[in-house]
Design a protein around this motif. Structure first.
Motif, PDB file in Angstrom:
ATOM      1  N   ASN A 146      35.255  53.480  48.010  1.00 40.93           N
ATOM      2  CA  ASN A 146      34.622  52.761  46.680  1.00 40.93           C
ATOM      3  C   ASN A 146      35.272  53.051  45.437  1.00 40.93           C
ATOM      4  OD1 ASN A 146      31.958  53.518  44.325  1.00 40.93           O
ATOM      5  ND2 ASN A 146      31.429  51.894  45.575  1.00 40.93           N
ATOM      6  N   LYS A 175      38.279  50.609  45.113  1.00 46.89           N
ATOM      7  CA  LYS A 175      37.167  49.346  44.296  1.00 46.89           C
ATOM      8  C   LYS A 175      36.315  49.143  42.682  1.00 46.89           C
ATOM      9  CE  LYS A 175      34.118  47.630  48.066  1.00 46.89           C
ATOM     10  NZ  LYS A 175      32.660  48.000  48.558  1.00 46.89           N
ATOM     11  N   ARG A 176      36.830  50.262  42.264  1.00 44.37           N
ATOM     12  CA  ARG A 176      36.864  50.670  41.089  1.00 44.37           C
ATOM     13  C   ARG A 176      38.039  50.743  40.511  1.00 44.37           C
ATOM     14  NH1 ARG A 176      31.611  51.401  40.394  1.00 44.37           N
ATOM     15  NH2 ARG A 176      29.576  51.827  41.796  1.00 44.37           N
ATOM     16  N   ALA A 187      38.968  47.004  39.756  1.00 37.80           N
ATOM     17  CA  ALA A 187      38.116  46.736  39.086  1.00 37.80           C
ATOM     18  C   ALA A 187      38.415  46.971  37.400  1.00 37.80           C
ATOM     19  CB  ALA A 187      36.651  47.107  38.862  1.00 37.80           C
ATOM     20  N   GLY A 241      32.517  49.401  29.664  1.00 36.28           N
ATOM     21  CA  GLY A 241      32.676  48.616  31.117  1.00 36.28           C
ATOM     22  C   GLY A 241      33.271  49.435  31.785  1.00 36.28           C
ATOM     23  N   HIS A 259      32.586  52.765  35.504  1.00 39.32           N
ATOM     24  CA  HIS A 259      33.066  52.594  36.629  1.00 39.32           C
ATOM     25  C   HIS A 259      33.852  53.906  36.902  1.00 39.32           C
ATOM     26  CE1 HIS A 259      32.584  48.879  37.532  1.00 39.32           C
ATOM     27  NE2 HIS A 259      33.631  48.152  37.047  1.00 39.32           N
ATOM     28  N   PHE A 299      31.076  57.320  38.309  1.00 41.86           N
ATOM     29  CA  PHE A 299      30.742  56.106  38.953  1.00 41.86           C
ATOM     30  C   PHE A 299      32.296  57.045  40.073  1.00 41.86           C
ATOM     31  CE2 PHE A 299      27.224  53.927  37.838  1.00 41.86           C
ATOM     32  CZ  PHE A 299      26.206  53.815  38.407  1.00 41.86           C
ATOM     33  N   TYR A 359      19.791  45.841  41.926  1.00 43.38           N
ATOM     34  CA  TYR A 359      20.736  46.664  41.324  1.00 43.38           C
ATOM     35  C   TYR A 359      21.485  46.206  40.190  1.00 43.38           C
ATOM     36  CZ  TYR A 359      24.522  50.163  41.089  1.00 43.38           C
ATOM     37  OH  TYR A 359      25.051  51.025  40.784  1.00 43.38           O
ATOM     38  N   PHE A 408      22.051  46.915  36.937  1.00 42.63           N
ATOM     39  CA  PHE A 408      23.129  47.528  36.021  1.00 42.63           C
ATOM     40  C   PHE A 408      23.542  47.262  34.662  1.00 42.63           C
ATOM     41  CE2 PHE A 408      27.551  47.493  35.822  1.00 42.63           C
ATOM     42  CZ  PHE A 408      28.127  49.033  36.734  1.00 42.63           C
ATOM     43  N   LYS A 417      21.857  53.394  41.339  1.00 40.61           N
ATOM     44  CA  LYS A 417      22.587  53.833  42.296  1.00 40.61           C
ATOM     45  C   LYS A 417      21.725  54.914  43.740  1.00 40.61           C
ATOM     46  CE  LYS A 417      25.853  53.584  44.100  1.00 40.61           C
ATOM     47  NZ  LYS A 417      26.626  51.951  44.355  1.00 40.61           N
ATOM     48  N   THR A 475      28.160  46.090  41.957  1.00 43.00           N
ATOM     49  CA  THR A 475      29.194  46.489  40.609  1.00 43.00           C
ATOM     50  C   THR A 475      29.757  46.983  40.801  1.00 43.00           C
ATOM     51  OG1 THR A 475      27.670  48.310  41.070  1.00 43.00           O
ATOM     52  CG2 THR A 475      26.512  46.951  40.147  1.00 43.00           C
ATOM     53  N   SER A 476      30.802  47.920  42.072  1.00 42.24           N
ATOM     54  CA  SER A 476      31.809  48.250  41.471  1.00 42.24           C
ATOM     55  C   SER A 476      33.128  47.322  42.174  1.00 42.24           C
ATOM     56  CB  SER A 476      32.131  49.288  42.800  1.00 42.24           C
ATOM     57  OG  SER A 476      31.759  48.594  44.206  1.00 42.24           O
ATOM     58  N   VAL A 477      32.911  46.319  41.929  1.00 44.52           N
ATOM     59  CA  VAL A 477      33.952  45.458  42.261  1.00 44.52           C
ATOM     60  C   VAL A 477      34.248  44.676  40.368  1.00 44.52           C
ATOM     61  CG1 VAL A 477      34.596  45.868  44.576  1.00 44.52           C
ATOM     62  CG2 VAL A 477      33.398  44.466  43.573  1.00 44.52           C
ATOM     63  N   THR A 478      33.443  44.346  39.389  1.00 46.01           N
ATOM     64  CA  THR A 478      33.227  43.963  38.116  1.00 46.01           C
ATOM     65  C   THR A 478      32.822  44.246  37.506  1.00 46.01           C
ATOM     66  OG1 THR A 478      31.030  43.816  38.977  1.00 46.01           O
ATOM     67  CG2 THR A 478      31.813  41.510  39.867  1.00 46.01           C
ATOM     68  N   LEU A 479      33.818  44.390  36.543  1.00 53.27           N
ATOM     69  CA  LEU A 479      33.874  44.614  34.741  1.00 53.27           C
ATOM     70  C   LEU A 479      32.841  43.800  34.416  1.00 53.27           C
ATOM     71  CD1 LEU A 479      34.927  47.210  33.485  1.00 53.27           C
ATOM     72  CD2 LEU A 479      37.066  46.262  32.641  1.00 53.27           C
ATOM     73  N   PHE A 480      31.456  44.664  33.112  1.00 52.68           N
ATOM     74  CA  PHE A 480      31.231  44.781  33.031  1.00 52.68           C
ATOM     75  C   PHE A 480      31.714  44.292  30.981  1.00 52.68           C
ATOM     76  CE2 PHE A 480      27.727  44.485  29.723  1.00 52.68           C
ATOM     77  CZ  PHE A 480      26.744  42.924  30.020  1.00 52.68           C
TER      78      PHE A 480
END
Lengths: 250, 250
Positions: free
Chosen positions: A116, A119-120, A123, A196, A200, A203, B177, B181, B206, B241-246
């Motif tokens: 995990n 993954k961050r 990202a 944003g 990450h 987390f 989720y 998020f 989470k 959510t752990s692989v995308t950046l908002f």
């Protein structure tokens, strides 16, 4: 005690099975745990490198390598079931075997958490954030890695004192987490553009705090294998972020 | 097969122990799992009430009640070790016993996660945030609770179809989720004063996503007990959510 003894139902301490456990069957189980632990440690180390070098490709290899750790857990579970089915187990042998199941479970979770984090790293790889922002996370990752390394050494040597040292140090990791948590929130409040990727990092930090907890679990299990009793003192519990509210200055 | 059969080392399928398992010993183990599951469900329900009613005192009772769930896990582990030590176990009995260990582990984690949610309810109790902010979390909590309830029913009835339904629905919880998020991040970007308690809500969300994962694990274990094989399809994995950046609009 012969393999035929204890057919009386009142016999409670021994598993009167087909044949006694071979010494090398427990050693083989130990080797599998050591191998699984080594993979988890290696992956967490690579996640660290990927974070420091902002290397999404390396992070991707960590994500993919986690499947091997999951396979090892299944392999260990099958080995345990096979031993229980086929062998006459003394109480201390059964204790060791059950302990190895528990440790495999903790290592599987550590692998997941390292994945995990990777993954961050993927990202946030293309983000232009100041280096200082990840220094805290780097520091936490180093500590978590060293806890994992020590607890695996403690398992390899069945060293309850080393396990106890790991167990006691978990509080420091929790404190690092608490201060990092506050630091990241400050960055988020300073500039909404930080929210944003700081989320990450938050987390990621929580994942490292959890890795520390799993290392602590393993330390407890080692203590139990060696001494047959649980660590008696109350477990150090230093993560206070879930019960405190960080209030913005604004 | 008599209790004396299989002293030949090549016998691999049976545990030739002191006495066969009594039917009520497995039933007792089942009852303990059901009791532990009931406690976890009750605590998660109370965490829900505490969130909706902003009731830190109720949340405090959830935090304290978690110790009982931990005790149940230790009790189940001791019961399992005792059965393995004393009983002649057929392959399907051993499978059920190992499964109950796994399920107790998942329920212990669900209890921990419910406790953590309760801690966050305490932390944000005196905050003046708009009701809409917790509607999403409430919705997620309801879904997680219903997944837990259904998977416990599936265990009670050894109903692999119901377990499979729970397993398939986990993706919906993950989607809830993901959208929550993003929603929470928007609130954080709109006003830095929202960041502190929105972070608690993010971690709460989470935790609920993780509770869904543990319900899914239990569903997989039930499927394995009933059919002796793992659920073959790839596991639904909807948390992105752990692989995308908002990215903030600002």
């Amino acid at each position: 005690m012969s393999a035929f003894a204890g057919t009386d139902e009142t016999t409670t301490t021994m598993n009167n099975s087909v044949a006694p456990l071979h010494r090398n069957e427990l050693a083989e189980l130990d080797k599998k745990i050591a191998h699984m632990g080594g993979l988890a440690e290696y992956n967490l180390g690579k996640a660290f490198d990927a974070l420091v070098n902002r290397d999404p490709n390396l992070a991707q290899t960590v994500i993919e390598a986690d499947a091997e750790i999951d396979d090892m857990q299944r392999d260990i579970e099958a080995h345990v079931v096979s031993l229980i089915s086929r062998r006459h187990l003394a109480a201390d042998e059964l204790r060791q075997i059950m302990a190895s199941l528990k440790i495999a479970g903790d290592l599987e979770r550590i692998g997941d958490l390292a994945k995990n984090i990777a993954k961050r790293v993927v990202a946030i790889a293309d983000q232009n954030y100041p280096r200082t922002l990840i220094v805290g996370l780097q520091h936490m990752l180093e500590r978590a890695l060293s806890q994992l390394k020590d607890v695996l050494d403690a398992y390899g040597q069945k060293d309850a004192d080393l396990a106890l040292a790991v167990w006691s140090r978990d509080e420091q990791l929790d404190e690092t987490y608490n201060s990092l948590f506050r630091e990241l929130l400050t960055y988020m409040m300073e500039d909404p553009r930080n929210i944003g990727f700081c989320t990450h990092l938050l987390f990621g930090a929580k994942n490292l705090e959890r890795i520390g907890d799993h290392a602590t679990n393993i330390a407890e299990t080692i203590h139990y294998i060696v001494h047959g009793v649980e660590i008696s003192a109350a477990r150090p519990k230093g993560d206070t972020t879930s019960v405190t509210l960080f209030k913005p200055d604004a």
